[in-house]
Design a protein around this motif. Structure first.
Motif, short mmCIF file in Angstrom:
data_model
loop_
_atom_site.label_atom_id
_atom_site.label_comp_id
_atom_site.label_asym_id
_atom_site.label_seq_id
_atom_site.Cartn_x
_atom_site.Cartn_y
_atom_site.Cartn_z
N LEU A 111 0.82 -1.21 0.00
CA LEU A 111 0.00 0.00 0.00
C LEU A 111 0.85 1.26 0.00
N THR A 112 0.31 2.30 -0.59
CA THR A 112 0.83 3.65 -0.42
C THR A 112 -0.16 4.39 0.47
N ILE A 113 0.31 4.90 1.59
CA ILE A 113 -0.54 5.63 2.53
C ILE A 113 -0.34 7.12 2.31
N ILE A 114 -1.42 7.82 2.04
CA ILE A 114 -1.40 9.26 1.82
C ILE A 114 -2.27 9.89 2.90
N THR A 115 -1.71 10.81 3.67
CA THR A 115 -2.46 11.38 4.79
C THR A 115 -1.97 12.78 5.10
N ASN A 116 -2.82 13.55 5.75
CA ASN A 116 -2.42 14.85 6.30
C ASN A 116 -2.39 14.79 7.82
N SER A 117 -2.44 13.59 8.39
CA SER A 117 -2.42 13.39 9.83
C SER A 117 -1.03 12.97 10.27
N LEU A 118 -0.44 13.73 11.19
CA LEU A 118 0.88 13.36 11.70
C LEU A 118 0.85 12.01 12.40
N SER A 119 -0.16 11.80 13.26
CA SER A 119 -0.21 10.56 14.03
C SER A 119 -0.39 9.35 13.13
N ILE A 120 -1.24 9.46 12.11
CA ILE A 120 -1.45 8.33 11.20
C ILE A 120 -0.22 8.09 10.34
N SER A 141 -3.64 21.58 16.44
CA SER A 141 -3.27 20.84 17.64
C SER A 141 -4.38 19.92 18.13
N SER A 142 -5.64 20.28 17.90
CA SER A 142 -6.74 19.46 18.41
C SER A 142 -6.91 18.16 17.64
N SER A 143 -6.52 18.14 16.36
CA SER A 143 -6.69 16.93 15.55
C SER A 143 -5.38 16.33 15.07
N LEU A 144 -4.25 17.06 15.25
CA LEU A 144 -2.93 16.64 14.76
C LEU A 144 -2.94 16.45 13.24
N GLU A 145 -3.75 17.25 12.55
CA GLU A 145 -3.77 17.23 11.10
C GLU A 145 -3.09 18.48 10.55
N LEU A 146 -2.44 18.30 9.39
CA LEU A 146 -1.81 19.40 8.68
C LEU A 146 -2.79 19.90 7.63
N VAL A 147 -3.10 21.19 7.67
CA VAL A 147 -4.16 21.73 6.83
C VAL A 147 -3.67 22.99 6.12
N GLY A 148 -4.51 23.48 5.21
CA GLY A 148 -4.22 24.74 4.54
C GLY A 148 -3.77 24.55 3.10
#
Length: 273
Positions: A111-120, A141-148
């Motif tokens: 698999l190739t995992i593509i995510t904007n979540s640091l924890s995942i 900080s509340s979701s540990l996701e990289l956005v924008g």
């Protein structure tokens, strides 16, 4: 304390007496928990009650892991069973249910995992997944996701075979919603790049609407949830052409109890660029 915060997040300001009754706890225990959570900046105390912090109706991700955990594991196993065999690129938004999906896929090495979540992203690397792409951006900080805009630009450069999307609210009339408008736009960028979109949410999210709209019901093809979801809402999704899968929300290790009908777009996956 997680259950207390969850009640306030879902219902707003509540009296201490109501919290004690709803949580089957003593008044002294509730007063102590409210004081501790207020000291951590997680809620505001009121005269005889408590309320969520102003401007924040979102439960921090570190406090969500224990909520509906068995249902989320079962949802994740069903989602994993829907991922095609062979090389495939999977997009995962942040959240505790999508994290369980990643864990359910730990035996896969193609698999190739593509995510904007640091924890995942970090967990995928620790699992030894073949390829892991983490989109850059501004950290929530509340979701540990990289956005924008940077995260959205990254998503536009990849092809996603299957996107697995979490949400704070899902309804046939309101589509997918979340708490943050920027996060909603970033997640929609992933949805746009996917050949097939699976929404994976526990039943507490079904029928809810939160602040920011992420996508319409026409933007996803599959919904996986648990048997606590209102049947009228599930029927509305089926009527909209969504393939609905429902897993048992009870205790134990049973798998999915019912599959759905609907028009899903099944497609081969791509490797992420």
């Amino acid at each position: 304390m997680v259950a207390l915060l969850a009640l306030l997040t879902e219902r707003g300001q509540l009296p201490l007496a109501y919290l004690a009754e709803a949580l089957d706890a003593s008044a002294a225990t509730i007063r102590r928990d409210v004081a501790l959570l207020a000291a951590q900046g997680l809620l505001e105390r009121t005269h005889g009650g408590a309320r969520p912090m102003k401007g924040n109706r979102e439960l921090p991700v570190r406090l969500r892991d224990g909520r509906n955990q068995e249902s989320k594991r079962r949802i994740a196993r069903t989602v994993a069973s829907l991922i095609p065999h062979g090389k495939h690129a999977i997009g995962l938004t942040g959240g505790t249910t999508t994290a369980e999906v990643l864990r359910a896929l730990r035996s896969r090495d193609d698999l190739t995992i593509i995510t904007n979540s640091l924890s995942i992203g970090l967990e995928a690397a620790e699992q030894g997944q073949a390829r892991v792409l983490i989109a850059g951006g501004v950290l929530r900080s509340s979701s540990l996701e990289l956005v924008g805009s940077l995260a959205e630009s990254t998503m536009k450069l990849v092809n996603v075979g299957t996107a697995v999307i979490g949400a704070d609210g899902v309804s046939a009339t309101g589509g997918l919603t979340t708490h943050d408008e920027i996060e909603a736009r970033t997640n929609y960028a992933m949805i746009e790049r996917a050949q097939r979109v699976i929404v994976a949410v526990d039943s507490s999210k079904i029928g809810n609407r939160t602040l920011a709209k992420m996508a319409d019901v026409t933007d996803f093809q599959v919904l996986v949830t648990d048997s606590g979801a209102p049947e009228d809402e599930l029927e509305a999704f089926r009527d909209a052409g969504i393939e609905v899968h429902v897993v048992d929300a009870g205790r134990g290790d049973e798998g999915p109890v019912s599959g759905g009908r609907g028009n899903s777009r099944h497609a081969l996956g791509f490797e992420g660029s």
